[in-house]
Design a protein around this motif. Structure first.
Motif, PDB file in Angstrom:
ATOM      1  N   THR A  98       4.736  -2.283   0.971  1.00 60.63           N
ATOM      2  CA  THR A  98       3.936  -1.521   1.618  1.00 60.63           C
ATOM      3  C   THR A  98       2.314  -1.034   1.442  1.00 60.63           C
ATOM      4  OG1 THR A  98       5.048   0.652   1.087  1.00 60.63           O
ATOM      5  CG2 THR A  98       5.918  -0.816   2.931  1.00 60.63           C
ATOM      6  N   GLU A  99       1.924  -1.004   1.968  1.00 67.57           N
ATOM      7  CA  GLU A  99       0.374  -0.576   1.086  1.00 67.57           C
ATOM      8  C   GLU A  99       1.204   1.162   0.159  1.00 67.57           C
ATOM      9  OE1 GLU A  99      -3.507   1.165   2.934  1.00 67.57           O
ATOM     10  OE2 GLU A  99      -2.761  -0.302   4.036  1.00 67.57           O
ATOM     11  N   ASP A 100       1.757   1.672   1.329  1.00 69.03           N
ATOM     12  CA  ASP A 100       1.334   2.371  -0.617  1.00 69.03           C
ATOM     13  C   ASP A 100       2.141   2.518  -1.674  1.00 69.03           C
ATOM     14  OD1 ASP A 100       0.999   4.529   1.265  1.00 69.03           O
ATOM     15  OD2 ASP A 100       3.057   5.161   2.184  1.00 69.03           O
ATOM     16  N   VAL A 102       1.850  -0.216  -2.852  1.00 72.26           N
ATOM     17  CA  VAL A 102       0.949  -0.983  -3.521  1.00 72.26           C
ATOM     18  C   VAL A 102      -0.698   0.226  -4.033  1.00 72.26           C
ATOM     19  CG1 VAL A 102      -1.198  -3.052  -3.478  1.00 72.26           C
ATOM     20  CG2 VAL A 102       0.923  -3.374  -2.612  1.00 72.26           C
ATOM     21  N   THR A 103      -0.539   0.954  -3.366  1.00 76.21           N
ATOM     22  CA  THR A 103      -1.915   1.486  -4.021  1.00 76.21           C
ATOM     23  C   THR A 103      -1.468   2.858  -4.025  1.00 76.21           C
ATOM     24  OG1 THR A 103      -2.472   2.951  -1.428  1.00 76.21           O
ATOM     25  CG2 THR A 103      -3.201   0.676  -1.733  1.00 76.21           C
ATOM     26  N   GLU A 141       0.356 -10.330   3.932  1.00 80.05           N
ATOM     27  CA  GLU A 141      -0.204  -9.937   4.834  1.00 80.05           C
ATOM     28  C   GLU A 141      -1.718  -9.712   5.406  1.00 80.05           C
ATOM     29  OE1 GLU A 141       2.159  -6.569   6.520  1.00 80.05           O
ATOM     30  OE2 GLU A 141       4.154  -8.114   6.255  1.00 80.05           O
ATOM     31  N   HIS A 143      -3.688  -7.494   6.036  1.00 82.71           N
ATOM     32  CA  HIS A 143      -4.291  -5.496   5.184  1.00 82.71           C
ATOM     33  C   HIS A 143      -4.409  -6.159   3.472  1.00 82.71           C
ATOM     34  CE1 HIS A 143       0.195  -4.958   5.836  1.00 82.71           C
ATOM     35  NE2 HIS A 143      -0.163  -3.828   5.120  1.00 82.71           N
ATOM     36  N   ILE A 144      -2.931  -6.183   3.068  1.00 81.90           N
ATOM     37  CA  ILE A 144      -2.795  -6.668   1.955  1.00 81.90           C
ATOM     38  C   ILE A 144      -4.088  -6.774   1.228  1.00 81.90           C
ATOM     39  CG2 ILE A 144      -1.128  -6.532  -0.164  1.00 81.90           C
ATOM     40  CD1 ILE A 144      -0.223  -4.541   1.458  1.00 81.90           C
ATOM     41  N   ASP A 146      -6.983  -7.809   2.379  1.00 78.51           N
ATOM     42  CA  ASP A 146      -7.993  -7.081   2.296  1.00 78.51           C
ATOM     43  C   ASP A 146      -7.542  -6.414   0.995  1.00 78.51           C
ATOM     44  OD1 ASP A 146      -9.063  -8.196   4.195  1.00 78.51           O
ATOM     45  OD2 ASP A 146      -8.158  -6.668   5.985  1.00 78.51           O
ATOM     46  N   LEU A 147      -6.771  -5.377   0.600  1.00 83.55           N
ATOM     47  CA  LEU A 147      -7.203  -4.248   0.157  1.00 83.55           C
ATOM     48  C   LEU A 147      -7.400  -5.013  -1.430  1.00 83.55           C
ATOM     49  CD1 LEU A 147      -3.946  -1.705  -0.174  1.00 83.55           C
ATOM     50  CD2 LEU A 147      -4.402  -2.369  -2.073  1.00 83.55           C
ATOM     51  N   ASN A 157      -9.110   1.551  -7.773  1.00 80.77           N
ATOM     52  CA  ASN A 157      -8.439   2.127  -6.692  1.00 80.77           C
ATOM     53  C   ASN A 157      -8.572   3.373  -6.233  1.00 80.77           C
ATOM     54  OD1 ASN A 157      -6.206   1.165  -4.466  1.00 80.77           O
ATOM     55  ND2 ASN A 157      -4.700   2.810  -5.900  1.00 80.77           N
ATOM     56  N   VAL A 159      -7.436   5.973  -2.990  1.00 80.64           N
ATOM     57  CA  VAL A 159      -6.207   6.464  -1.854  1.00 80.64           C
ATOM     58  C   VAL A 159      -7.063   7.695  -1.443  1.00 80.64           C
ATOM     59  CG1 VAL A 159      -4.033   7.092  -1.316  1.00 80.64           C
ATOM     60  CG2 VAL A 159      -4.787   5.527  -2.912  1.00 80.64           C
TER      61      VAL A 159
END
Length: 341
Positions: A98-100, A102-103, A141, A143-144, A146-147, A157, A159
């Motif tokens: 998930t984005e959480d 990763v970041t 995915e 959105h990942i 793009d991140l 990074n 947040v």
């Protein structure tokens, strides 16, 4: 902890091994994309290289592996000033992350138990000053993707959510692997990889036998197998460390810059990232070879991995992008040589 397979013991796959060594010499090259068949040693090579490299010094307890206390972010609440030595970080980014994760995100446990707003670092923090490895990167995915593009561009990074406003360094060598039959990589992410290599299963019987022999010996007794390759890995480690120190002193003739520009123009690559990557990779190779000056031989050796993934598709050319680069290099550098004579 399982002993990693020795880097020097990997059979064949010379282009892949060279690309990874060059990113170790100069991380600014921008990482490595490895496409090829399953079971060709892609993930083995990443972990083997990281184990081969010298350990890093960091402040004990710093979540972003900072070498100095002043570089540790304030939110980390690091209490120790002691520097410790640890292996080069190699962090896996799973496809389903998930984005959480990763970041990083709000530390829910502290929020619920103490009523405090605190940050829980993610994979990008752990990968700082090391390697971030993505298997099956072409299935990541959007959105990942793009991140990762944002972080790769800035080296930081950021947040901004759930009442948090967090920044921390996120500089790492990005290594991705995948099977081209399972889908293509988005052009934006593809361009972010400095080098791109293609691997395939060995086609010679003797080479396949040697792969089986070494892998079997490793699985039977990893520690003993590693000992037989310690000297070779140590020699390679010394070459990498020496090259790291020397790369800034490598002389780059004006003709080398012209060669880079002419080659990229002839191939029709977009932007200037191709020239910069080609130059950095050739300079890193010169340093690794112990040369004082970047020569055309170095450009020839790195041209395909530096440029093959930056070419526009030619449906009439079935030879592949690597062959197109090789033909252009031969034609262009041959013309230069004739003119000089």
């Amino acid at each position: 902890m399982t002993q990693p397979f020795p880097f020097s013991a990997i059979v064949g796959q010379d282009e892949m091994k060279q690309a990874m060594i060059l990113t170790a010499v100069d991380p600014r090259i921008g990482g490595v994309l490895v496409f090829g068949d399953r079971g060709t040693g892609k993930s083995t090579a990443v972990r083997a290289l990281a184990a081969l490299l010298p350990k890093i010094d960091q402040i004990e307890g710093c979540p972003v592996n900072s070498a100095r206390l002043s570089d540790c972010p304030g939110w980390a609440e690091v209490k120790s000033k002691r520097r410790v030595e640890r292996p080069m970080p190699v962090i896996d980014l799973p496809l389903g992350a998930t984005e959480d994760r990763v970041t990083g995100a709000l530390d829910i446990e502290r929020a619920l138990t103490r009523g405090e707003t605190a940050f829980e670092p993610g994979l990008l923090a752990r990968a700082n000053r090391g390697y971030l490895y993505i298997d099956e990167v072409n299935l990541l995915e959007d959105h990942i993707v793009d991140l990762l593009l944002d972080v790769a561009q800035s080296g930081e990074n950021v947040v901004e959510r759930e009442g948090l406003s967090i920044r921390h360094p996120a500089r790492f060598v990005l290594v991705g692997s995948g099977n081209p039959e399972e889908g293509e990589l988005r052009p934006q992410l593809l361009d972010r990889f400095g080098l791109s290599v293609e691997v395939e299963s060995p086609r010679e019987v003797e080479q396949r036998i040697e792969v089986i022999r070494r892998r079997d010996a490793y699985e039977r007794n990893p520690a003993d197998f590693a000992k037989t390759w310690n000297a070779e890995d140590a020699r390679l480690r010394r070459r990498i460390v020496t090259a790291r120190d020397a790369v800034a002193r490598i002389e780059t003739p004006e003709q080398t810059l012209r060669d880079c520009a002419e080659l990229c123009l002839a191939l029709g690559t977009d932007g200037l990232r191709g020239e910069l990557t080609l130059l950095r990779a050739a300079r890193a190779l010169a340093a690794f070879d112990g040369a004082a000056v970047v020569e055309r031989a170095h450009l020839r050796a790195v041209a395909a991995p530096a440029l093959r993934h930056r070419l526009r598709r030619d449906p009439l050319d079935e030879a592949g992008s690597g062959a197109r680069v090789a033909r252009t290099v031969d034609g262009l550098f041959g013309a230069f040589r004739t003119a000089a004579e």
